[in-house]
Write a protein that holds these residues in place. Sequence first.
Motif, PDB file in Angstrom:
ATOM      1  N   LYS A   1     -41.687  61.416  15.996  1.00  0.00           N
ATOM      2  CA  LYS A   1     -40.602  61.406  15.007  1.00  0.00           C
ATOM      3  C   LYS A   1     -39.362  60.727  15.576  1.00  0.00           C
ATOM      4  CE  LYS A   1     -42.009  65.725  12.673  1.00  0.00           C
ATOM      5  NZ  LYS A   1     -42.363  65.102  11.392  1.00  0.00           N
ATOM      6  N   HIS A   2     -38.567  60.151  14.706  1.00  0.00           N
ATOM      7  CA  HIS A   2     -37.304  59.538  15.114  1.00  0.00           C
ATOM      8  C   HIS A   2     -36.376  60.633  15.652  1.00  0.00           C
ATOM      9  CE1 HIS A   2     -33.381  57.573  14.816  1.00  0.00           C
ATOM     10  NE2 HIS A   2     -34.028  56.420  14.702  1.00  0.00           N
ATOM     11  N   PRO A   3     -35.648  60.354  16.748  1.00  0.00           N
ATOM     12  CA  PRO A   3     -34.731  61.374  17.282  1.00  0.00           C
ATOM     13  C   PRO A   3     -33.751  61.902  16.244  1.00  0.00           C
ATOM     14  CG  PRO A   3     -34.964  59.583  18.843  1.00  0.00           C
ATOM     15  CD  PRO A   3     -35.682  59.148  17.607  1.00  0.00           C
ATOM     16  N   GLY A   4     -33.318  61.019  15.334  1.00  0.00           N
ATOM     17  CA  GLY A   4     -32.406  61.473  14.283  1.00  0.00           C
ATOM     18  C   GLY A   4     -33.054  62.480  13.357  1.00  0.00           C
ATOM     19  N   GLU A   5     -34.347  62.287  13.073  1.00  0.00           N
ATOM     20  CA  GLU A   5     -35.066  63.233  12.227  1.00  0.00           C
ATOM     21  C   GLU A   5     -35.198  64.583  12.923  1.00  0.00           C
ATOM     22  OE1 GLU A   5     -39.425  63.722   9.993  1.00  0.00           O
ATOM     23  OE2 GLU A   5     -38.924  61.863  11.054  1.00  0.00           O
ATOM     24  N   LEU A   6     -35.483  64.548  14.213  1.00  0.00           N
ATOM     25  CA  LEU A   6     -35.590  65.801  14.973  1.00  0.00           C
ATOM     26  C   LEU A   6     -34.236  66.510  15.036  1.00  0.00           C
ATOM     27  CD1 LEU A   6     -37.895  64.566  17.866  1.00  0.00           C
ATOM     28  CD2 LEU A   6     -38.526  66.113  16.004  1.00  0.00           C
ATOM     29  N   LYS A   7     -33.171  65.726  15.186  1.00  0.00           N
ATOM     30  CA  LYS A   7     -31.824  66.318  15.172  1.00  0.00           C
ATOM     31  C   LYS A   7     -31.540  66.990  13.838  1.00  0.00           C
ATOM     32  CE  LYS A   7     -28.761  63.982  13.644  1.00  0.00           C
ATOM     33  NZ  LYS A   7     -27.802  63.520  12.648  1.00  0.00           N
ATOM     34  N   ASP A   8     -31.935  66.327  12.741  1.00  0.00           N
ATOM     35  CA  ASP A   8     -31.690  66.885  11.413  1.00  0.00           C
ATOM     36  C   ASP A   8     -32.448  68.196  11.199  1.00  0.00           C
ATOM     37  OD1 ASP A   8     -30.071  64.748  10.881  1.00  0.00           O
ATOM     38  OD2 ASP A   8     -31.510  63.689   9.593  1.00  0.00           O
ATOM     39  N   MET A   9     -33.603  68.331  11.858  1.00  0.00           N
ATOM     40  CA  MET A   9     -34.388  69.566  11.725  1.00  0.00           C
ATOM     41  C   MET A   9     -33.666  70.766  12.327  1.00  0.00           C
ATOM     42  SD  MET A   9     -38.119  67.937  12.718  1.00  0.00           S
ATOM     43  CE  MET A   9     -38.858  69.526  13.100  1.00  0.00           C
ATOM     44  N   VAL A  10     -32.737  70.517  13.256  1.00  0.00           N
ATOM     45  CA  VAL A  10     -31.996  71.608  13.894  1.00  0.00           C
ATOM     46  C   VAL A  10     -30.710  71.918  13.133  1.00  0.00           C
ATOM     47  CG1 VAL A  10     -31.129  72.470  16.109  1.00  0.00           C
ATOM     48  CG2 VAL A  10     -32.882  70.700  16.083  1.00  0.00           C
ATOM     49  N   CYS A  11     -30.236  70.958  12.347  1.00  0.00           N
ATOM     50  CA  CYS A  11     -28.920  71.079  11.699  1.00  0.00           C
ATOM     51  C   CYS A  11     -29.033  71.668  10.293  1.00  0.00           C
ATOM     52  CB  CYS A  11     -28.243  69.716  11.623  1.00  0.00           C
ATOM     53  SG  CYS A  11     -27.819  69.019  13.235  1.00  0.00           S
ATOM     54  N   SER A  12     -28.959  72.976  10.201  1.00  0.00           N
ATOM     55  CA  SER A  12     -28.965  73.628   8.885  1.00  0.00           C
ATOM     56  C   SER A  12     -27.639  73.355   8.173  1.00  0.00           C
ATOM     57  CB  SER A  12     -29.140  75.144   9.041  1.00  0.00           C
ATOM     58  OG  SER A  12     -30.328  75.422   9.750  1.00  0.00           O
ATOM     59  N   PRO A  13     -27.676  73.224   6.842  1.00  0.00           N
ATOM     60  CA  PRO A  13     -26.430  73.003   6.100  1.00  0.00           C
ATOM     61  C   PRO A  13     -25.404  74.113   6.358  1.00  0.00           C
ATOM     62  CG  PRO A  13     -28.335  72.610   4.694  1.00  0.00           C
ATOM     63  CD  PRO A  13     -28.854  73.202   5.976  1.00  0.00           C
ATOM     64  N   GLY A  14     -24.211  73.705   6.757  1.00  0.00           N
ATOM     65  CA  GLY A  14     -23.154  74.665   7.016  1.00  0.00           C
ATOM     66  C   GLY A  14     -23.382  75.522   8.241  1.00  0.00           C
ATOM     67  N   GLY A  15     -24.324  75.120   9.099  1.00  0.00           N
ATOM     68  CA  GLY A  15     -24.690  75.954  10.236  1.00  0.00           C
ATOM     69  C   GLY A  15     -23.924  75.634  11.512  1.00  0.00           C
ATOM     70  N   THR A  16     -24.307  76.321  12.563  1.00  0.00           N
ATOM     71  CA  THR A  16     -23.601  76.188  13.841  1.00  0.00           C
ATOM     72  C   THR A  16     -23.890  74.841  14.519  1.00  0.00           C
ATOM     73  OG1 THR A  16     -25.429  77.299  14.995  1.00  0.00           O
ATOM     74  CG2 THR A  16     -23.615  78.679  14.235  1.00  0.00           C
ATOM     75  N   THR A  17     -25.128  74.329  14.378  1.00  0.00           N
ATOM     76  CA  THR A  17     -25.478  73.097  15.088  1.00  0.00           C
ATOM     77  C   THR A  17     -24.718  71.910  14.541  1.00  0.00           C
ATOM     78  OG1 THR A  17     -27.708  73.960  15.484  1.00  0.00           O
ATOM     79  CG2 THR A  17     -27.372  71.623  15.845  1.00  0.00           C
ATOM     80  N   ILE A  18     -24.636  71.767  13.217  1.00  0.00           N
ATOM     81  CA  ILE A  18     -23.935  70.614  12.641  1.00  0.00           C
ATOM     82  C   ILE A  18     -22.449  70.673  12.997  1.00  0.00           C
ATOM     83  CG2 ILE A  18     -23.456  71.697  10.406  1.00  0.00           C
ATOM     84  CD1 ILE A  18     -24.436  67.994  11.111  1.00  0.00           C
ATOM     85  N   GLU A  19     -21.938  71.903  13.174  1.00  0.00           N
ATOM     86  CA  GLU A  19     -20.542  72.051  13.605  1.00  0.00           C
ATOM     87  C   GLU A  19     -20.378  71.457  15.005  1.00  0.00           C
ATOM     88  OE1 GLU A  19     -16.715  73.458  12.409  1.00  0.00           O
ATOM     89  OE2 GLU A  19     -18.611  73.552  11.316  1.00  0.00           O
TER      90      GLU A  19
END
Length: 265
Positions: free
Chosen positions: A218-236
Amino acid sequence: MAKIGFIGMGNMATAIMKGLLKEFSPEDMIFSSAHEEKMEQVTRETGVPHAGSNAECARQAKYLVLAVKPQVLPRVFGEIKDVVTKDQVIISIAAGYTISDLTEGLGGQVRVVRSMPNTPAMVGEGMTGVCYDEALFTQEEKELLHTLFTSFGKMELVEERLMDVVGSASGCSPAYVYMFIEALADGCVKNGLPRQMAYRMAAQAVLGSAKMVLETGKHPGELKDMVCSPGGTTIEGVAALEEGGFRSSIIKACDANYEKNKRLK
């Protein structure tokens, strides 16, 4: 004649030798170094014999690894250029020196492999960029080169014009990863996690994340998106990294070591 010889026995050469000992016996190898005490220590630890001089080492090896720093290569050239022959395979791990530079420095009548390994070779997880003119080598020689470079990790055959970029992709990048692990651990220690636990958890997170990239495809960006829940701690946290120029800083680091690679010789 030994099968594989090393001129220079620093961290990288030691890592490569230890990887090769999984595939070859100590009697298949020989090495030389500027430091007598270091040579005796390596021989005690590995059983690999050492030569009395660089010229003697070069004379005894079919595959000769030049494992010295770029600034030392001209002196080594002077010591071995009248000894090496076109029947040998010369392998350089020095940054900055092209196949043409190496061939000329060794008198013009040699076959050269240019490579760029990295320090994770010390734990059998190295990544090495390799280039050579395949038309000059037999199938047996190419197979042994593959065995050599994969004995301590993985290898990629690349065009020579890309070798300075390989220095950015895998040669220098472990330092940036170590800095990231250290900084991540510091952030966790700041918020109460014991330091050694923080190092272990950060390092394992890097190891697992790298394995995800390699094994899922998978593209690294896709894997990053899998960790980033909307409004969550990771995207912050991702937003904070972007505000600090995280990605642009890494790209600038790659540019810096690419330019330095080209000036090394």
